[in-house]
Scaffold this active site. Structure first.
Site, mmCIF file in Angstrom:
data_model
loop_
_atom_site.group_PDB
_atom_site.id
_atom_site.type_symbol
_atom_site.label_atom_id
_atom_site.label_comp_id
_atom_site.label_asym_id
_atom_site.label_seq_id
_atom_site.Cartn_x
_atom_site.Cartn_y
_atom_site.Cartn_z
ATOM 1 N N ARG A 1 14.544 17.587 -5.473
ATOM 2 C CA ARG A 1 13.788 16.838 -4.468
ATOM 3 C C ARG A 1 14.586 15.618 -3.989
ATOM 4 N NH1 ARG A 1 8.808 17.159 -2.028
ATOM 5 N NH2 ARG A 1 8.221 19.057 -3.053
ATOM 6 N N GLU B 1 1.402 12.149 -2.893
ATOM 7 C CA GLU B 1 2.634 11.423 -3.202
ATOM 8 C C GLU B 1 3.264 10.663 -2.029
ATOM 9 O OE1 GLU B 1 4.057 15.277 -4.657
ATOM 10 O OE2 GLU B 1 5.050 14.130 -6.231
HETATM 11 N N1 MTE Z 1 -4.253 9.667 -7.676
HETATM 12 C C1 MTE Z 1 -4.897 9.225 -8.776
HETATM 13 N N2 MTE Z 1 -6.001 8.482 -8.614
HETATM 14 N N3 MTE Z 1 -4.452 9.515 -10.030
HETATM 15 C C2 MTE Z 1 -3.315 10.260 -10.235
HETATM 16 O O1 MTE Z 1 -2.930 10.515 -11.369
HETATM 17 N N4 MTE Z 1 -1.456 11.489 -9.187
HETATM 18 C C3 MTE Z 1 -0.602 11.615 -8.002
HETATM 19 C C4 MTE Z 1 -1.461 11.834 -6.753
HETATM 20 N N5 MTE Z 1 -2.532 10.889 -6.698
HETATM 21 C C5 MTE Z 1 -2.600 10.729 -9.084
HETATM 22 C C6 MTE Z 1 -3.136 10.419 -7.807
HETATM 23 C C7 MTE Z 1 0.365 12.696 -8.088
HETATM 24 S S1 MTE Z 1 1.786 12.432 -8.934
HETATM 25 C C8 MTE Z 1 0.174 13.894 -7.461
HETATM 26 S S2 MTE Z 1 1.362 15.089 -7.485
HETATM 27 C C9 MTE Z 1 -1.064 14.199 -6.747
HETATM 28 O O2 MTE Z 1 -2.001 13.137 -6.816
HETATM 29 C C10 MTE Z 1 -1.665 15.465 -7.374
HETATM 30 O O3 MTE Z 1 -2.883 15.791 -6.829
HETATM 31 P P1 MTE Z 1 -3.063 16.581 -5.450
HETATM 32 O O4 MTE Z 1 -2.032 17.646 -5.405
HETATM 33 O O5 MTE Z 1 -4.424 17.093 -5.541
HETATM 34 O O6 MTE Z 1 -2.852 15.562 -4.368
HETATM 35 MO MO1 MOS Z 2 3.000 14.598 -9.201
HETATM 36 S S1 MOS Z 2 4.733 13.696 -9.822
HETATM 37 O O1 MOS Z 2 3.900 15.961 -8.606
HETATM 38 O O2 MOS Z 2 2.398 15.121 -10.696
#
Ligand code: MTE
Ligand code: MOS
Length: 765
Positions: free
Chosen positions: A319, A722
Site C-alpha cells: 500500500r 481510513e
Molecule cells: N472507527 C472506530 N470508531 N474504531 C475503529 O477501530 N477502525 C478503522 C476505521 N474506523 C476504526 C474506525 C479502520 S483501521 C478500518 S480499516 C475501518 O474502520 C474498518 O471498518 P470499515 O471497513 O467498516 O470502515
Molecule cells: Mo484497518 S488498518 O485496515 O484495520
C-alpha cells in the site's frame, strides 16, 4: 433502534450508531463485561525483558507454587504448532523459543484463579537467557541487509535517464514514526471449552476467521471445533487484525489445557509492550523537475521497520508503494519498498495500512521543489496532479479521476477561505515576535480494496421470522465505525421495511464462515453487498408468495413502506412473513459477494488492484511557539468524497475521528525505546494521544456534494474508514510552513519543531 427516517428510506439517512446510547450508558458489552461462567480462570503473559537473546531455560517452579496458580504454560505445552503467523510464513511464535527477538515478547502464560494471581505468577517466572546485541534502527538493519521480504519495486520509464535530462535535481530524506493503536478496550479473549474438544472464543477481534485458524493451528485441531464470536470491539484501528489472534490462541491453549473457561485480558502495559504498531518508515528520494515545478523523474526508497517478524508487513509495503505518488503523476519513476527486520515488536496494520506513510513521499518532494523554485507547495502539487495535461494513470496502470482530484482540492480551498487565510497568517507572522502561524494542505487519492485479491469477498446470513422481525448476521465486525448500522440500513431498504425490524447480531464464525478481516475500509462495501444479496433473495420469495396469494404477476409486487403492494392489494410485512411460513416458503438466505474486476501482476507490479479511489482534500492551520516548540492545530477544513453516503452522520464521525488520529500520529504520539530495546512508552502517562483539547478549534468537515461513484458500489456509497486519517498530512505541511524548514521528521514533537525552527533560520545551502 433509531428510525430517523421511517419506511424503506433508510439508506442515505443520517442515523446514529445503533449502540450510541448503550456506549454512553455503559450497557454495551465489551469483552470484559461478558458474564464469566462458573470456574473461569484468568491468564497472564510472561514477557521477555531482553530485546534479543537465546532462551536457555524458564524457571517456573516459584510461579507454580504461588497461591491460586493452576498452570504455567510454555511452548512445550502447545499440542499443535507454536506458530501464529498470519501470512503463512513460519517463524512467528506464540511463545518465543529459543530465539527472543524483542523486549516484551511473550514467553509463557500463567493461569490462576484470579487475574491478580496470574499476573503475580507471571512476574515470578524467571527466564534464563544469553543476551545478544539488538538491532533497533532502520538504517542499521538496512546496512546489514536484513530484509523480511524481497524489495517491492515499481518502475515507470527510465528513471536514471529522466533524472539526467531534468533541468533541476534535488534529493531528500526523512523519517516518520510508528503509532500505538490505543484502542480503549485492550486485547482480550474469553475461551469457553465445550464437550468433545469444542471451544467458543469470545475475542475482541477484527478477524474472527483468523482467530479460529490460529487457535486451531496452535491446538492442532480442525477449524470446525472452534467458534469465534464478537459483538463489538472497543476500537481496533488495525491493531486487532492479526494481534487478536495470538491473544485468543493463548486463551484457547489455557482452556484446552485446564478444561475450564479462561479469560486473558492484557493490561495496558502488556498490550503496549507485546502487540504490534504502525510501521515507522525511512524515506530517501531524488527528483528531477523543470522551472514550472513539474516533476519529471522520481527515484525513491521507502523502508519500513517491520519489527521482528513479517506479520502483515507485505501488505503494508504494497500500500505504501502503490500510494507513493498519491494523486500525482510522474512520468519516470522508481519506488523501491522494503521491510527491514529489527528487534522490536512486529509492526502491523494501522488505519491506512502503509498508505499514510506512502503519501508523505510526494508531499516532501513537493515542499522541497517549491522552496527551491520560490513557489508555493500548493502550486507545485497542483502542477503535478494526475489528469489535465499530465497522465491520468497511477504508476501501476489504474486510472485516477484527475477531475475529482481537482474538485476536492478546490472545494477544500473554498471551505478554508484560502487566500484570506493565507494573508492573515502572513500578517500575523510579520508582527508577532515569537509565535509563528503556518498553513498547509493535502490532497488524497486512496485505493479501496484489499491488496490481496482473495480477501475481497464476504458473506451474510439473513433470517425473517414468522412475525416479520429480521435477524441480520454478516462477516464484518463492529469496532465503533458504524458498520452494523450501515449494513442494517441496506437490509431495511432492500426489504422495504423500517430499520427497527432489523436485529443486529454478533459476528460469529458459526454463522458466516471463511470471512475476511474487517479492514482496508471495505467493511460496508463487502458485507453490505452480501447482506443485500441475501435480503433480496428473501424479498423475491416473499413477493412471489404475495403474488401467488393474490393471483397476480410477481413483477407487479412492490415491497415498500413495511408491506407488499400490487394494484389494490396490500399485506403488511409481518402478515406476509406469517403467510410465507404457512405456505412453506423459506425465509432464510445467505448472501455472498466478491468484488468484481480486480487484477494484479506482482512480477510487473501492474494491474487494477482497487475497486475505486476515495478522494479527499484538507487545509490545516497551526500556531507554533518558537521558544518552546509547542503548537496547536487551530483550524482544519476537510472535504471527503463518500460517494452517495449511506449514513452521513456516521461518515462525518469517521472523518473527524480519523483526522484527529492522524494528527496524533504526526505530532504528539511518540514511541520511545532505550538503547537496550526496551519500550518506555507503555501507557497514557508517557505516550500522548490527542485529547479533546487537541481537536482544532475550527473544525469544518464536508462530504463532497453530488459525488460521482461507480454504479456498482453499495447504494453508490464509498468507503470512509481510513482515508480521512491521511488528511492530517496538512498539519505536517502547516508545521513546515510555520518553521520555514523543509525537513521535519515525524512525529513533529516540540524537540523536532525547535530543531526545524533553527534550521529554518539558517540559509539553505
Ligand atoms: N472507527 C472506530 N470508531 N474504531 C475503529 O477501530 N477502525 C478503522 C476505521 N474506523 C476504526 C474506525 C479502520 S483501521 C478500518 S480499516 C475501518 O474502520 C474498518 O471498518 P470499515 O471497513 O467498516 O470502515
Ligand atoms: Mo484497518 S488498518 O485496515 O484495520
Amino acid at each position: 433502534m433509531d428510525t430517523a427516517r421511517p419506511g424503506s428510506a433508510s439508506a442515505g439517512a443520517a442515523i446514529r450508531h445503533d449502540s450510541a446510547m448503550a456506549h454512553c450508558t455503559g450497557e454495551a458489552r465489551f469483552g470484559d463485561d461478558l458474564p464469566e461462567p462458573p470456574g473461569t480462570l484468568h491468564a497472564a503473559l510472561v514477557l521477555s525483558e531482553t530485546a534479543r537473546a537465546t532462551l536457555l531455560r524458564l524457571d517456573t517452579a516459584d510461579a507454580c507454587a504461588m497461591p491460586g496458580v493452576v498452570a504455567v504454560l510454555t511452548s512445550r505445552e502447545i499440542p499443535g504448532r507454536n506458530d501464529i503467523s498470519p501470512s503463512h510464513r513460519p517463524g512467528e511464535h506464540l511463545f518465543a523459543d529459543p530465539d527472543i527477538r524483542h523486549w516484551g515478547q511473550p514467553l509463557a502464560l500463567t493461569v490462576a484463579t484470579t487475574r491478580d494471581a496470574a499476573i503475580a505468577a507471571a512476574r515470578a517466572v524467571r527466564a534464563v537467557v544469553q543476551t545478544h546485541e539488538p538491532v533497533l534502527d532502520i538504517e542499521a538493519a538496512l546496512r546489514a541487509g536484513d530484509l523480511l521480504l524481497d524489495p517491492m519495486v515499481m518502475r515507470v520509464g527510465d528513471v536514471e535517464a529522466a533524472l539526467g535530462a531534468a533541468p533541476h535535481r534535488l534529493s531528500g530524506a526523512f523519517r516518520c514514526g510508528g503509532q500505538e493503536h490505543f484502542y480503549l478496550e485492550g486485547q482480550i479473549c474469553l475461551a469457553i471449552p465445550g464437550e468433545d474438544g469444542d471451544l467458543v472464543l469470545h475475542s475482541s477481534t477484527q478477524h474472527p476467521t483468523e482467530v479460529q485458524h490460529i487457535a486451531a493451528r496452535v491446538l492442532g485441531c480442525d477449524y470446525s471445533r472452534i467458534t469465534v464470536q464478537v459483538r463489538r470491539m472497543g476500537g481496533g484501528f488495525g491493531g486487532k487484525e492479526s494481534n487478536a489472534s495470538w491473544v485468543a490462541a493463548a486463551a484457547a491453549l489455557a482452556a484446552r489445557h485446564t478444561g475450564r473457561p479462561v479469560k486473558l485480558r492484557l493490561s495496558r502495559q502488556a498490550d503496549m509492550a507485546a502487540t504490534g504498531k504502525r510501521h515507522p518508515f525511512l524515506f530517501r528520494w531524488q527528483a528531477g523537475y523543470d522551472d514550472t515545478g513539474r516533476i519529471l523523474a522520481l527515484d525513491a526508497l521507502l523502508v519500513a521497520d517491520g519489527g521482528h517478524t513479517l506479520d502483515l508487513s507485505g501488505g503494508v509495503v504494497f500500500r505504501a508503494v502503490t500510494h507513493a505518488l498519491n494523486a500525482l503523476h510522474v512520468p519516470a519513476l522508481r519506488v523501491d519498498g522494503r521491510v527491514v527486520r529489527t528487534n522490536t515488536v512486529s509492526n502491523t496494520a494501522f488505519r491506512g495500512f502503509g498508505g499514510p506513510q506512502g503519501v508523505l513521499l510526494t508531499e516532501d518532494v513537493v515542499c522541497h521543489i517549491a522552496g527551491a523554485l520560490g513557489m508555493t507547495p500548493e502550486a507545485v502539487r497542483a502542477r503535478n496532479f494526475a489528469g489535465g495535461g499530465n497522465g491520468e494513470q497511477t504508476p501501476y496502470g489504474q486510472r485516477l479521476e484527475g477531475d475529482l482530484v481537482r474538485r476536492v482540492w478546490s472545494e477544500a480551498q473554498t471551505l478554508a477561505g484560502w487566500p484570506e487565510r493565507r494573508a492573515a497568517v502572513d500578517r500575523f507572522n510579520a508582527t508577532h515576535p515569537w509565535k509563528r502561524r503556518g498553513l498547509g494542505s493535502f490532497v488524497l487519492a486512496f485505493g479501496i480494496s484489499f491488496g490481496t485479491q482473495s480477501m475481497n469477498q464476504a458473506g451474510a446470513l439473513v433470517h425473517v421470522y414468522a412475525d416479520g422481525s429480521i435477524r441480520l448476521n454478516h462477516g464484518g465486525t463492529e469496532m465503533g465505525q458504524g458498520l452494523f448500522i450501515k449494513v442494517a440500513q441496506v437490509v431495511a431498504d432492500t426489504l422495504g421495511v423500517p430499520l427497527r425490524r432489523v436485529r443486529i447480531t454478533a459476528t460469529s464464525t458459526g454463522e458466516v464462515p471463511n470471512t475476511s478481516p474487517t479492514a482496508a475500509s471495505t467493511g460496508t462495501d463487502l458485507n453490505g453487498w452480501a447482506a443485500r444479496i441475501a435480503a433480496a433473495t428473501i424479498r423475491d420469495r416473499m413477493a412471489n408468495a404475495a403474488a401467488e396469494h393474490w393471483g397476480m404477476d410477481p413483477a407487479q409486487v412492490e415491497m415498500e413502506d413495511d408491506a407488499a403492494h400490487a394494484g389494490n392489494h396490500r399485506i403488511g410485512f409481518g402478515d406476509l412473513a406469517a403467510l410465507c411460513h404457512a405456505k412453506r416458503v423459506s425465509l432464510s438466505a445467505t448472501g455472498y459477494y466478491k468484488t468484481p474486476g480486480l487484477h494484479w501482476d506482482a512480477t510487473t507490479m501492474r494491474g487494477e488492484p482497487f475497486f475505486y479511489f476515495s478522494y479527499g482534500a484538507s487545509v490545516a492551520e497551526v500556531e507554533l511557539d518558537t521558544l518552546t516548540g509547542e503548537h496547536r492545530c487551530t483550524g482544519a477544513w476537510l472535504v471527503q468524497d463518500c460517494g452517495r453516503s449511506l449514513n452521513p452522520a456516521i461518515d462525518l464521525g469517521q472523518i473527524e475521528g480519523a483526522f484527529v488520529q492522524g494528527l496524533g500520529w504526526l505530532t504528539c504520539e511518540e514511541l520511545w525505546w532505550d538503547r537496550t530495546g526496551r519500550l518506555h512508552t507503555l501507557g497514557p502517562s508517557t505516550y500522548k494521544i490527542p485529547g479533546s483539547r487537541d481537536v482544532p478549534e475550527t473544525f469544518e468537515v464536508r462530504l463532497l456534494a453530488n459525488a460521482p461513484a461507480r454504479a456498482d458500489t453499495i447504494f453508490r456509497s464509498k468507503a470512509v474508514g481510513e482515508p480521512p486519517l491521511m488528511l492530517a498530512t496538512a498539519v505536517w505541511n502547516a508545521l513546515k510552513d510555520a518553521t520555514g524548514s523543509r525537513r521535519l521528521d515525524l512525529p513533529a514533537t516540540p524537540e523536532r519543531l525547535l530543531h526545524a525552527v533553527q534550521a529554518g533560520r539558517e540559509p539553505v545551502t
